[in-house]
Design a protein around this motif. Structure first.
Motif, short mmCIF file in Angstrom:
data_model
loop_
_atom_site.label_atom_id
_atom_site.label_comp_id
_atom_site.label_asym_id
_atom_site.label_seq_id
_atom_site.Cartn_x
_atom_site.Cartn_y
_atom_site.Cartn_z
N GLY A 1 -14.34 -19.28 27.53
CA GLY A 1 -13.59 -18.95 28.74
C GLY A 1 -12.51 -17.90 28.52
N GLU A 2 -12.15 -17.64 27.26
CA GLU A 2 -11.14 -16.62 26.98
C GLU A 2 -11.78 -15.25 26.88
N ARG A 3 -10.92 -14.23 26.91
CA ARG A 3 -11.41 -12.86 26.72
C ARG A 3 -10.51 -12.16 25.72
N PHE A 4 -11.07 -11.20 24.98
CA PHE A 4 -10.23 -10.40 24.12
C PHE A 4 -10.66 -8.94 24.21
N PRO A 5 -9.72 -7.99 23.98
CA PRO A 5 -10.04 -6.58 24.14
C PRO A 5 -10.81 -6.04 22.93
N LEU A 6 -11.72 -5.12 23.20
CA LEU A 6 -12.49 -4.46 22.14
C LEU A 6 -12.61 -2.99 22.53
N THR A 7 -12.27 -2.10 21.61
CA THR A 7 -12.38 -0.67 21.89
C THR A 7 -13.63 -0.11 21.22
N LEU A 8 -14.50 0.49 22.03
CA LEU A 8 -15.71 1.14 21.53
C LEU A 8 -15.47 2.64 21.56
N THR A 9 -15.69 3.31 20.45
CA THR A 9 -15.49 4.76 20.42
C THR A 9 -16.83 5.46 20.23
N PHE A 10 -17.13 6.35 21.19
CA PHE A 10 -18.39 7.10 21.16
C PHE A 10 -18.11 8.54 20.75
N GLU A 11 -19.10 9.15 20.10
CA GLU A 11 -18.99 10.52 19.63
C GLU A 11 -18.66 11.47 20.79
N LYS A 12 -19.35 11.33 21.92
CA LYS A 12 -19.14 12.25 23.05
C LYS A 12 -18.30 11.64 24.16
N ALA A 13 -18.60 10.41 24.53
CA ALA A 13 -17.91 9.79 25.68
C ALA A 13 -16.49 9.35 25.34
N GLY A 14 -16.14 9.32 24.05
CA GLY A 14 -14.79 8.92 23.66
C GLY A 14 -14.61 7.42 23.61
N ALA A 15 -13.36 7.00 23.71
CA ALA A 15 -13.04 5.58 23.56
C ALA A 15 -13.05 4.86 24.90
N VAL A 16 -13.58 3.64 24.93
CA VAL A 16 -13.53 2.82 26.13
C VAL A 16 -13.16 1.40 25.71
N GLU A 17 -12.17 0.84 26.39
CA GLU A 17 -11.78 -0.53 26.07
C GLU A 17 -12.49 -1.49 27.00
N VAL A 18 -13.12 -2.50 26.43
CA VAL A 18 -13.80 -3.52 27.23
C VAL A 18 -13.19 -4.88 26.92
N GLU A 19 -13.46 -5.84 27.77
CA GLU A 19 -13.02 -7.21 27.50
C GLU A 19 -14.23 -8.04 27.12
N VAL A 20 -14.13 -8.71 26.00
CA VAL A 20 -15.22 -9.54 25.52
C VAL A 20 -15.01 -10.97 26.02
N ALA A 21 -16.00 -11.47 26.76
CA ALA A 21 -15.93 -12.83 27.30
C ALA A 21 -16.46 -13.80 26.26
N VAL A 22 -15.65 -14.78 25.91
CA VAL A 22 -16.06 -15.77 24.92
C VAL A 22 -16.75 -16.92 25.65
N GLN A 23 -17.93 -17.29 25.18
CA GLN A 23 -18.68 -18.36 25.84
C GLN A 23 -19.46 -19.18 24.83
N LYS A 24 -19.72 -20.43 25.20
CA LYS A 24 -20.43 -21.35 24.30
C LYS A 24 -21.88 -20.94 24.11
N ASP A 25 -22.50 -20.48 25.20
CA ASP A 25 -23.92 -20.17 25.15
C ASP A 25 -24.17 -18.70 25.46
N ALA A 26 -25.30 -18.20 25.00
CA ALA A 26 -25.69 -16.83 25.28
C ALA A 26 -25.88 -16.66 26.79
N PRO A 27 -25.65 -15.45 27.33
CA PRO A 27 -25.91 -15.23 28.76
C PRO A 27 -27.38 -15.53 29.06
N ALA A 28 -27.66 -15.93 30.29
CA ALA A 28 -29.01 -16.33 30.68
C ALA A 28 -30.05 -15.28 30.31
N SER A 29 -29.71 -14.00 30.49
CA SER A 29 -30.68 -12.94 30.24
C SER A 29 -31.04 -12.82 28.76
N ASP A 30 -30.19 -13.37 27.89
CA ASP A 30 -30.46 -13.29 26.45
C ASP A 30 -31.24 -14.50 25.93
#
Ligand SMILES: [Cu+2]
Length: 160
Positions: free
Chosen positions: A122-151
């Protein structure tokens, strides 16, 4: 509590539940539902997963990852070596033009080391992904007990 108040409470809760799927954009890149599996409090590492879609006509590369929650973050992949699955660090991950790359259990993942504290379901934490061309983007990672349904149904077993 009156029935009216109870209903109001429910209607406020619903959008929060629906908002669990979350996505981010960086130029032509879309990052879908970053998530991490809840780990035991004593675990020293965790992994983060997401899907990167590239709607552009140029390939890009994910070249680094970082989060204030971990002492170190690395890009990892799983490989078969002598009949055993093991993971190893990769320098970057290609995001093909008009394509996508999936970070998922038993595949590419962001490996987090030296966690200051394990995040809980239920918690979230920030993660910064840096791409060669698109640059840096900060996302929030959702912590969960189980994998998302699609996975579910692939990636975690031995179906590959
Ligand atoms: Cu790993």
């Amino acid at each position: 509590m009156t029935l009216k108040k109870t209903l109001l409470g429910l209607s406020l809760l619903l959008p929060a539940l629906l908002a669990q799927a979350h996505e981010y954009s960086a130029g032509q890149l879309h990052i879908d539902h970053p998530w991490s599996r809840e780990m035991p409090p004593v675990a020293a590492t965790a992994a983060a997963y997401f899907v990167i879609h590239n709607k552009g006509s140029d390939a890009d590369r994910l070249i680094s990852v970082s989060t204030p929650n971990a002492g170190k973050a690395e890009l990892h992949e799983h490989v078969h070596a002598d009949g055993v699955m093991k993971m190893q660090q990769v320098q970057d991950v290609l995001v093909p033009a008009g394509g996508e790359v999936k970070f998922e259990p038993m595949g590419y993942h962001v490996m987090l080391f030296n966690l200051k504290q394990q995040a809980k379901d239920g918690e979230r934490f920030p993660l910064t992904l840096t791409f060669e061309k698109a640059g840096a983007v900060e996302v929030e990672v959702a912590v969960q007990k189980d994998a998302p349904a699609s996975d579910k149904g692939h990636g975690e077993g031995h179906a590959h």
